[in-house]
Design a protein around this motif. Structure first.
Motif, PDB file in Angstrom:
ATOM      1  N   ILE A 166       0.816  -1.209   0.000  1.00 24.66           N
ATOM      2  CA  ILE A 166       0.000   0.000   0.000  1.00 24.66           C
ATOM      3  C   ILE A 166       0.853   1.264   0.000  1.00 24.66           C
ATOM      4  CG2 ILE A 166      -0.188   0.120   2.516  1.00 24.66           C
ATOM      5  CD1 ILE A 166      -2.963   0.955  -0.077  1.00 24.66           C
ATOM      6  N   ASP A 167       2.079   1.190   0.528  1.00 24.78           N
ATOM      7  CA  ASP A 167       2.934   2.375   0.579  1.00 24.78           C
ATOM      8  C   ASP A 167       3.987   2.382  -0.520  1.00 24.78           C
ATOM      9  OD1 ASP A 167       4.421   0.298   1.561  1.00 24.78           O
ATOM     10  OD2 ASP A 167       5.186   1.372   3.318  1.00 24.78           O
ATOM     11  N   ASP A 168       3.756   1.599  -1.577  1.00 24.02           N
ATOM     12  CA  ASP A 168       4.723   1.505  -2.663  1.00 24.02           C
ATOM     13  C   ASP A 168       4.461   2.478  -3.807  1.00 24.02           C
ATOM     14  OD1 ASP A 168       6.448  -0.325  -1.587  1.00 24.02           O
ATOM     15  OD2 ASP A 168       5.404  -2.065  -2.396  1.00 24.02           O
ATOM     16  N   LEU A 169       3.645   3.481  -3.565  1.00 28.25           N
ATOM     17  CA  LEU A 169       3.495   4.577  -4.523  1.00 28.25           C
ATOM     18  C   LEU A 169       4.403   5.692  -4.037  1.00 28.25           C
ATOM     19  CD1 LEU A 169       1.865   5.517  -7.052  1.00 28.25           C
ATOM     20  CD2 LEU A 169       0.364   6.724  -5.455  1.00 28.25           C
ATOM     21  N   ARG A 170       5.406   6.027  -4.837  1.00 28.18           N
ATOM     22  CA  ARG A 170       6.423   6.956  -4.386  1.00 28.18           C
ATOM     23  C   ARG A 170       6.411   8.243  -5.201  1.00 28.18           C
ATOM     24  NH1 ARG A 170       8.307   4.668   0.254  1.00 28.18           N
ATOM     25  NH2 ARG A 170       9.964   6.200   0.074  1.00 28.18           N
ATOM     26  N   PRO A 171       6.704   9.376  -4.561  1.00 27.30           N
ATOM     27  CA  PRO A 171       6.859  10.622  -5.326  1.00 27.30           C
ATOM     28  C   PRO A 171       7.935  10.441  -6.387  1.00 27.30           C
ATOM     29  CG  PRO A 171       6.765  11.071  -2.971  1.00 27.30           C
ATOM     30  CD  PRO A 171       6.867   9.582  -3.109  1.00 27.30           C
ATOM     31  N   PHE A 172       7.762  11.083  -7.512  1.00 33.22           N
ATOM     32  CA  PHE A 172       8.675  10.922  -8.633  1.00 33.22           C
ATOM     33  C   PHE A 172       9.935  11.753  -8.410  1.00 33.22           C
ATOM     34  CE2 PHE A 172       9.935  12.241 -13.034  1.00 33.22           C
ATOM     35  CZ  PHE A 172      10.446  11.007 -13.411  1.00 33.22           C
ATOM     36  N   ASP A 173      11.066  11.080  -8.306  1.00 38.48           N
ATOM     37  CA  ASP A 173      12.361  11.715  -8.088  1.00 38.48           C
ATOM     38  C   ASP A 173      13.153  11.645  -9.391  1.00 38.48           C
ATOM     39  OD1 ASP A 173      15.034  12.301  -7.507  1.00 38.48           O
ATOM     40  OD2 ASP A 173      14.932  11.464  -5.489  1.00 38.48           O
ATOM     41  N   PRO A 174      13.205  12.722 -10.177  1.00 45.58           N
ATOM     42  CA  PRO A 174      13.820  12.659 -11.508  1.00 45.58           C
ATOM     43  C   PRO A 174      15.307  12.347 -11.482  1.00 45.58           C
ATOM     44  CG  PRO A 174      13.377  14.928 -10.901  1.00 45.58           C
ATOM     45  CD  PRO A 174      12.714  14.080  -9.860  1.00 45.58           C
ATOM     46  N   ASP A 175      16.011  12.846 -10.477  1.00 50.96           N
ATOM     47  CA  ASP A 175      17.453  12.615 -10.424  1.00 50.96           C
ATOM     48  C   ASP A 175      17.780  11.164 -10.102  1.00 50.96           C
ATOM     49  OD1 ASP A 175      18.843  15.405 -10.688  1.00 50.96           O
ATOM     50  OD2 ASP A 175      17.135  15.743  -9.377  1.00 50.96           O
ATOM     51  N   LEU A 176      17.017  10.582  -9.178  1.00 51.16           N
ATOM     52  CA  LEU A 176      17.240   9.174  -8.855  1.00 51.16           C
ATOM     53  C   LEU A 176      16.895   8.291 -10.046  1.00 51.16           C
ATOM     54  CD1 LEU A 176      17.884   6.826  -7.004  1.00 51.16           C
ATOM     55  CD2 LEU A 176      15.567   6.988  -6.058  1.00 51.16           C
ATOM     56  N   VAL A 177      15.762   8.558 -10.682  1.00 50.04           N
ATOM     57  CA  VAL A 177      15.355   7.776 -11.856  1.00 50.04           C
ATOM     58  C   VAL A 177      16.408   7.873 -12.950  1.00 50.04           C
ATOM     59  CG1 VAL A 177      13.686   7.636 -13.743  1.00 50.04           C
ATOM     60  CG2 VAL A 177      12.887   7.834 -11.380  1.00 50.04           C
ATOM     61  N   ALA A 178      16.925   9.062 -13.187  1.00 50.13           N
ATOM     62  CA  ALA A 178      17.950   9.251 -14.217  1.00 50.13           C
ATOM     63  C   ALA A 178      19.202   8.438 -13.906  1.00 50.13           C
ATOM     64  CB  ALA A 178      18.299  10.731 -14.342  1.00 50.13           C
ATOM     65  N   ARG A 179      19.604   8.442 -12.643  1.00 53.44           N
ATOM     66  CA  ARG A 179      20.806   7.683 -12.265  1.00 53.44           C
ATOM     67  C   ARG A 179      20.586   6.191 -12.411  1.00 53.44           C
ATOM     68  NH1 ARG A 179      20.677  11.347  -7.953  1.00 53.44           N
ATOM     69  NH2 ARG A 179      20.142   9.701  -6.452  1.00 53.44           N
TER      70      ARG A 179
END
Length: 312
Positions: free
Chosen positions: A293-306
């Motif tokens: 249920i808590d696996d919806l996370r705010p989108f972090d562009p820098d982490l995703v890019a890395r």
């Protein structure tokens, strides 16, 4: 809706699964590349092809290629340096669309229409979004506007019970706009902060879906001229480039204002997020990285890019 720093490690680990194919494809094409200070055309072509095959799309791939072509690698263009440069350009593409879904409507409630094809994880995402708002101390109500599927109504009801929140629903096959009307009235009377509305995801008859959503909008407009405040499209990351077609269609029929990408804990080529950002510029609110249920996370562009570039 701010990033959870304390959970960033486990999030990163799960997120890597969603971009594994992208990272592996880049590894295949970057391995062995060594250049003094600049990449030659053949090397750039290989990297661009890898990015396209990893679902970043031709526009984003061309942009990253151009960035690399102009890059001077003072310490040598080895795999690590190239990955870092790729990560920086992907982050530059993603940062402008990283926008949290905040509750700002006045008067309340903030009406959030959630749309997406059946099987995209839409109903579960609604529950996760409701839980996230609860964690931020907002009151939430659900509306079962997908009246064409009894399973959708039932599943949303189960989640409402688990979360301890009220749900407004009607009979199977009933008028979705009637459900939405009742839900907005109830949420307004009770001072609810956020009303999350499930909608049908039938693209087989685009005109019928368009008419249905238009009717919902008219009903909302009579009750609150600002509603719906958000129209959030849920996308399944495992669909790859097909997700772009869904954005195109739902932008036309529903006026999409933001995206949530689900199922990024598997082996999906999550690079389609980059393609969507470059091609459409639609805000990305959050990503789903698991079934909890808590696996919806705010989108972090820098982490995703890395993670995509393999440097996380």
């Amino acid at each position: 809706m701010s990033a959870d720093e304390t959970g960033s490690t486990s999030w990163s680990d799960r997120l890597f699964g969603g971009f594994r194919k992208t990272s592996e494809k880049l590894t295949e094409n970057l391995a062995g590349i060594v250049s003094k200070t600049r990449l030659d055309d053949a090397q750039l072509d290989e990297i661009e092809d890898a990015l396209i095959l990893s679902d970043l799309g031709p526009r984003a791939a061309a942009r990253i290629r151009a960035k690399l072509a102009g890059e001077r690698f003072d310490k040598g263009a080895d795999e690590t340096a190239i990955r870092q440069a790729v990560a920086e350009e992907i982050a530059a593409i993603l940062r402008p669309v990283a926008k949290p879904l905040d509750i700002v409507a006045f008067p309340r409630p903030q009406v959030i229409l959630v749309i997406g094809v059946n099987g995209s994880g839409k109903t579960t995402t609604i529950a996760k979004l409701a839980h996230l708002f609860q964690e931020l101390d907002y009151s939430v109500m659900l509306a079962a506007g997908d009246t064409f599927r009894a399973a959708a109504i039932g599943q949303l009801g189960v989640w409402a019970d688990r979360l301890g929140i009220e749900i407004v629903k009607g009979p199977e096959g009933g008028d979705p706009s009637a459900v939405v009307f009742d839900a907005v009235k109830a949420a307004t009377d009770k001072g609810i902060d956020a009303l999350i509305v499930d909608t049908a995801g039938r693209l087989q008859n685009k005109r019928e879906l368009m008419d249905e959503l238009a009717k919902i909008r008219r009903v909302l407009g009579r009750l609150n001229p600002e509603a719906p405040h958000d129209v959030v499209l849920v996308l399944d990351a495992t669909n790859g480039q097909n997700a772009l077609q869904q954005i195109e269609i739902f932008k036309e029929v529903a006026g999409v204002t933001g995206l949530i990408m689900t199922k990024l804990d598997g082996t999906a080529r999550g690079g389609v997020l980059v393609a969507a950002a470059e091609q459409y510029g639609v805000p990305i609110h959050a990503i789903g990285v698991g079934e909890k249920i808590d696996d919806l996370r705010p989108f972090d562009p820098d982490l995703v890019a890395r993670v995509i570039a393999g440097v996380a």
